[in-house]
Design a protein around this motif. Structure first.
Motif, PDB file in Angstrom:
ATOM      1  N   THR A   1      -8.159  45.529  41.966  1.00 32.30           N
ATOM      2  CA  THR A   1      -9.325  45.560  41.092  1.00 32.30           C
ATOM      3  C   THR A   1      -9.156  46.557  39.943  1.00 32.30           C
ATOM      4  O   THR A   1      -8.778  47.706  40.159  1.00 32.30           O
ATOM      5  CB  THR A   1     -10.583  45.926  41.922  1.00 32.30           C
ATOM      6  N   GLY A   2      -9.422  46.074  38.757  1.00 38.57           N
ATOM      7  CA  GLY A   2      -9.370  46.942  37.579  1.00 38.57           C
ATOM      8  C   GLY A   2      -8.005  46.996  36.911  1.00 38.57           C
ATOM      9  O   GLY A   2      -7.862  47.602  35.855  1.00 38.57           O
ATOM     10  N   GLU A   3      -7.018  46.394  37.540  1.00 40.16           N
ATOM     11  CA  GLU A   3      -5.652  46.490  37.012  1.00 40.16           C
ATOM     12  C   GLU A   3      -5.294  45.286  36.134  1.00 40.16           C
ATOM     13  O   GLU A   3      -5.939  44.233  36.198  1.00 40.16           O
ATOM     14  CB  GLU A   3      -4.649  46.564  38.177  1.00 40.16           C
ATOM     15  N   CYS A   4      -4.240  45.439  35.356  1.00 36.42           N
ATOM     16  CA  CYS A   4      -3.740  44.351  34.519  1.00 36.42           C
ATOM     17  C   CYS A   4      -2.212  44.395  34.592  1.00 36.42           C
ATOM     18  O   CYS A   4      -1.618  45.458  34.390  1.00 36.42           O
ATOM     19  CB  CYS A   4      -4.230  44.556  33.093  1.00 36.42           C
ATOM     20  N   SER A   5      -1.618  43.270  34.921  1.00 37.57           N
ATOM     21  CA  SER A   5      -0.173  43.289  35.204  1.00 37.57           C
ATOM     22  C   SER A   5       0.679  43.063  33.959  1.00 37.57           C
ATOM     23  O   SER A   5       0.211  42.557  32.929  1.00 37.57           O
ATOM     24  CB  SER A   5       0.169  42.219  36.239  1.00 37.57           C
ATOM     25  N   ALA A   6       1.963  43.365  34.121  1.00 36.26           N
ATOM     26  CA  ALA A   6       2.926  43.114  33.045  1.00 36.26           C
ATOM     27  C   ALA A   6       2.945  41.631  32.688  1.00 36.26           C
ATOM     28  O   ALA A   6       3.028  41.267  31.510  1.00 36.26           O
ATOM     29  CB  ALA A   6       4.314  43.571  33.489  1.00 36.26           C
ATOM     30  N   GLN A   7       2.855  40.776  33.716  1.00 35.07           N
ATOM     31  CA  GLN A   7       2.873  39.337  33.439  1.00 35.07           C
ATOM     32  C   GLN A   7       1.662  38.940  32.580  1.00 35.07           C
ATOM     33  O   GLN A   7       1.785  38.148  31.640  1.00 35.07           O
ATOM     34  CB  GLN A   7       2.859  38.545  34.745  1.00 35.07           C
ATOM     35  N   GLN A   8       0.498  39.500  32.911  1.00 33.27           N
ATOM     36  CA  GLN A   8      -0.712  39.159  32.142  1.00 33.27           C
ATOM     37  C   GLN A   8      -0.614  39.665  30.699  1.00 33.27           C
ATOM     38  O   GLN A   8      -1.074  39.002  29.768  1.00 33.27           O
ATOM     39  CB  GLN A   8      -1.947  39.741  32.847  1.00 33.27           C
ATOM     40  N   ILE A   9      -0.010  40.832  30.535  1.00 39.67           N
ATOM     41  CA  ILE A   9       0.177  41.376  29.178  1.00 39.67           C
ATOM     42  C   ILE A   9       1.118  40.463  28.388  1.00 39.67           C
ATOM     43  O   ILE A   9       0.843  40.091  27.236  1.00 39.67           O
ATOM     44  CB  ILE A   9       0.788  42.808  29.243  1.00 39.67           C
ATOM     45  N   ALA A  10       2.237  40.081  29.028  1.00 40.39           N
ATOM     46  CA  ALA A  10       3.208  39.216  28.345  1.00 40.39           C
ATOM     47  C   ALA A  10       2.591  37.854  28.041  1.00 40.39           C
ATOM     48  O   ALA A  10       2.885  37.249  26.999  1.00 40.39           O
ATOM     49  CB  ALA A  10       4.463  39.067  29.207  1.00 40.39           C
ATOM     50  N   ASP A  11       1.740  37.393  28.943  1.00 36.16           N
ATOM     51  CA  ASP A  11       1.143  36.059  28.772  1.00 36.16           C
ATOM     52  C   ASP A  11       0.276  35.974  27.507  1.00 36.16           C
ATOM     53  O   ASP A  11       0.189  34.915  26.888  1.00 36.16           O
ATOM     54  CB  ASP A  11       0.305  35.710  30.007  1.00 36.16           C
ATOM     55  N   VAL A  12      -0.354  37.070  27.107  1.00 32.61           N
ATOM     56  CA  VAL A  12      -1.160  37.005  25.873  1.00 32.61           C
ATOM     57  C   VAL A  12      -0.293  37.210  24.629  1.00 32.61           C
ATOM     58  O   VAL A  12      -0.804  37.198  23.506  1.00 32.61           O
ATOM     59  CB  VAL A  12      -2.370  37.979  25.869  1.00 32.61           C
ATOM     60  N   GLY A  13       1.001  37.424  24.841  1.00 36.47           N
ATOM     61  CA  GLY A  13       1.903  37.482  23.685  1.00 36.47           C
ATOM     62  C   GLY A  13       2.317  38.877  23.273  1.00 36.47           C
ATOM     63  O   GLY A  13       3.126  39.035  22.357  1.00 36.47           O
ATOM     64  N   ALA A  14       1.768  39.903  23.940  1.00 40.79           N
ATOM     65  CA  ALA A  14       2.224  41.265  23.633  1.00 40.79           C
ATOM     66  C   ALA A  14       3.657  41.397  24.145  1.00 40.79           C
ATOM     67  O   ALA A  14       4.022  40.775  25.149  1.00 40.79           O
ATOM     68  CB  ALA A  14       1.327  42.301  24.290  1.00 40.79           C
ATOM     69  N   THR A  15       4.467  42.186  23.461  1.00 38.14           N
ATOM     70  CA  THR A  15       5.885  42.239  23.818  1.00 38.14           C
ATOM     71  C   THR A  15       6.336  43.617  24.317  1.00 38.14           C
ATOM     72  O   THR A  15       7.467  43.771  24.756  1.00 38.14           O
ATOM     73  CB  THR A  15       6.750  41.827  22.606  1.00 38.14           C
TER      74      THR A  15
END
Ligand code: PEP
Length: 266
Positions: free
Chosen positions: A85-99
């Motif tokens: 809860t409350g976390e955001c993963s590397a995969q989710q960050i990459a999925d929105v296009g951030a590099t």
């Protein structure tokens, strides 16, 4: 060597509207710069790290511009999904296009007790999802006063050593996917800065330490961060050991941020 100027927006701005205004200003200034000279910012990669709530929108807005987008942190628990809860993963960050993602910022070390073990986990997750990492290191005022700067940095850099020991296969690409940001804690948001020659000597030590880990890491990008602004950027940019800047406060205004980027673009 290409320079990097990275804006860490921290928990700013307060509203989506203000984010839009900042992006409007940044894009307008970039366009004007391009009209004046086509190779503007050819030698300086610009990146911004908005707060997580704004990341997807900022990335969508910047995707057709030369400006890259980074997260300010990622979850240590899992590279992908899970009951965190409350976390955001590397995969989710990459999925929105951030590099890229920033890791180990002193505010995270201070307020979230981020240890070397946690940072190694985060770095491993980030790289597993093909995110680049801006790894922040730096000493406190007390450590600076006690002349412990290099010892503190050596300890923080053991995370990179452990990463290389665990995954030697990363060595081929690591120097393009890992950036070190040297940020003395006492210089962040205070208006106090070390002298350029102090920063230069410290960067030299960081680069030598990375080269001792593996010859191939001798050319890793090392940025300076801590009260960089439009007035002092030229002096940092003139030193060959300083490959760019991680900028907090001055990144929240397009004009000062791009003035800093221009200083490193020369
Ligand atoms: C930072 O927080 O990474 C930073 C460098 O902040 P400032 O530029 O405001 O000192």
């Amino acid at each position: 060597m290409q320079a990097w100027v990275i804006g860490n927006w921290k928990q700013n701005p307060a509203t989506s509207h203000e984010v839009d205004v900042l992006l409007d200003d940044l894009c307008a200034a970039m366009n004007t710069a391009k009209q004046i000279s086509h190779d503007n910012f050819a030698h300086c990669q610009i990146m911004v790290a908005p707060s997580l709530i704004h990341l997807a929108a900022v990335q969508a807005r910047l995707k057709d511009t030369p400006i890259l987008c980074a997260a300010q942190d990622i979850s240590a628990h899992s590279a992908s999904t899970g009951a965190y809860t409350g976390e955001c993963s590397a995969q989710q960050i990459a999925d929105v296009g951030a590099t890229w993602t920033i890791l180990g910022h002193s505010e995270r070390r201070q307020y979230h007790q981020e240890s070397n073990d946690i940072l190694l986990q985060k770095m491993t997750h980030a790289l597993s999802q093909k995110l680049g990492v801006v790894f922040c290191i730096g000493e406190t005022q007390a450590q600076y006063d006690a002349k412990q700067t290099l010892t503190v940095l050596d300890n923080q850099l053991t995370v990179v050593k452990a990463l290389i020991d665990q995954q030697p296969e990363l060595l081929d690409t690591l120097s393009t996917r890992l950036i070190i940001a040297y940020e003395p804690v006492w210089a962040i948001g205070t208006g106090k800065v070390p002298t350029v020659s102090e920063v230069s000597a410290t960067h030299k030590h960081i680069k030598q330490t990375l080269a001792e880990f593996a010859d191939s890491q001798a050319n890793m990008t090392v940025l300076y961060g801590g009260s960089v602004n439009a007035d002092n950027a030229d002096s940092f940019a003139a030193d060959p050991m300083i490959d760019g800047a991680l900028v907090g406060g001055a990144s929240l205004k397009a004009e000062s941020f791009l003035t800093i980027a221009s200083a490193f673009d020369k």
